[in-house]
Write a protein that holds these residues in place. Sequence first.
Motif, short mmCIF file in Angstrom:
data_model
loop_
_atom_site.label_atom_id
_atom_site.label_comp_id
_atom_site.label_asym_id
_atom_site.label_seq_id
_atom_site.Cartn_x
_atom_site.Cartn_y
_atom_site.Cartn_z
N ARG A 11 0.82 -1.21 0.00
CA ARG A 11 0.00 0.00 0.00
C ARG A 11 0.86 1.27 0.00
NH1 ARG A 11 -3.90 2.71 4.46
NH2 ARG A 11 -2.08 2.62 5.80
N GLU A 12 1.91 1.28 0.80
CA GLU A 12 2.78 2.45 0.89
C GLU A 12 3.51 2.71 -0.42
OE1 GLU A 12 1.99 1.06 5.02
OE2 GLU A 12 2.49 0.07 3.14
N TRP A 15 1.10 4.34 -2.81
CA TRP A 15 0.88 5.73 -2.41
C TRP A 15 2.06 6.60 -2.84
CZ3 TRP A 15 2.73 9.88 0.16
CH2 TRP A 15 1.82 10.85 0.55
N ARG A 18 2.43 7.85 -6.42
CA ARG A 18 1.59 8.99 -6.82
C ARG A 18 2.37 10.30 -6.85
NH1 ARG A 18 -3.25 8.63 -2.65
NH2 ARG A 18 -4.08 10.37 -3.88
N LEU A 97 1.34 5.92 6.76
CA LEU A 97 0.06 6.41 6.23
C LEU A 97 -1.02 6.35 7.30
CD1 LEU A 97 -0.05 4.62 2.75
CD2 LEU A 97 0.31 7.07 3.20
N GLY A 101 -5.52 6.18 4.14
CA GLY A 101 -4.58 6.10 3.03
C GLY A 101 -4.43 7.39 2.25
N ASP A 102 -4.83 8.52 2.84
CA ASP A 102 -4.73 9.82 2.16
C ASP A 102 -3.52 10.63 2.61
OD1 ASP A 102 -7.16 9.46 0.76
OD2 ASP A 102 -8.29 10.17 2.50
N GLU A 131 -5.91 13.34 -7.20
CA GLU A 131 -4.65 12.83 -7.76
C GLU A 131 -3.69 13.92 -8.20
OE1 GLU A 131 -3.35 9.66 -7.84
OE2 GLU A 131 -5.03 9.41 -6.49
#
Length: 159
Positions: A11-12, A15, A18, A97, A101-102, A131
């Motif tokens: 997940r990290e 992120w 991005r 995070l 997850g923002d 995004e």
Amino acid sequence: MEAQTEREPVREDVWLRRLAGEWSVESPAPDGEGTIKGRETGRLFGNWVVLEGASQMPDASVHSSLMTLGYDPARGKVVGSWVGSMMSHLWVYEGGLDAAGDTLTLATHGPVMDGSGGTADYEDIITFEGEDTRLLTSRQRQPDGTWRDLFCVRYSREG
């Protein structure tokens, strides 16, 4: 020396990816007079992201910075560093995070900016607003344990 293979992204990693791309940067000047404008380029380096920026200050000087961020599975943390042409301190990050997850909160420790020679805990908080826009809020822990926001920078994706 044996080459290490890339691992499956977590997940990290997703992120952090991005952050890749070209960004316009804007923030109020620290003295409240004028605006700092600049650009940042984020590129992937294996499981790392490298962010290189340059901003023109209200006094026409140009400050450059370099940030590295990556996920360390052994520590279960996002780790990294930041250096800027305007200071000699190497900022070392560790963080994670939030549940949604923002938002990525990066803890670090460094010199107090008042010239006293003291040190303090800091946090750099990166929050995505969609995004193509993100904010970086930097804050310092005060002697009473509360946090004081130092500045907030807005990044807008170009193109």
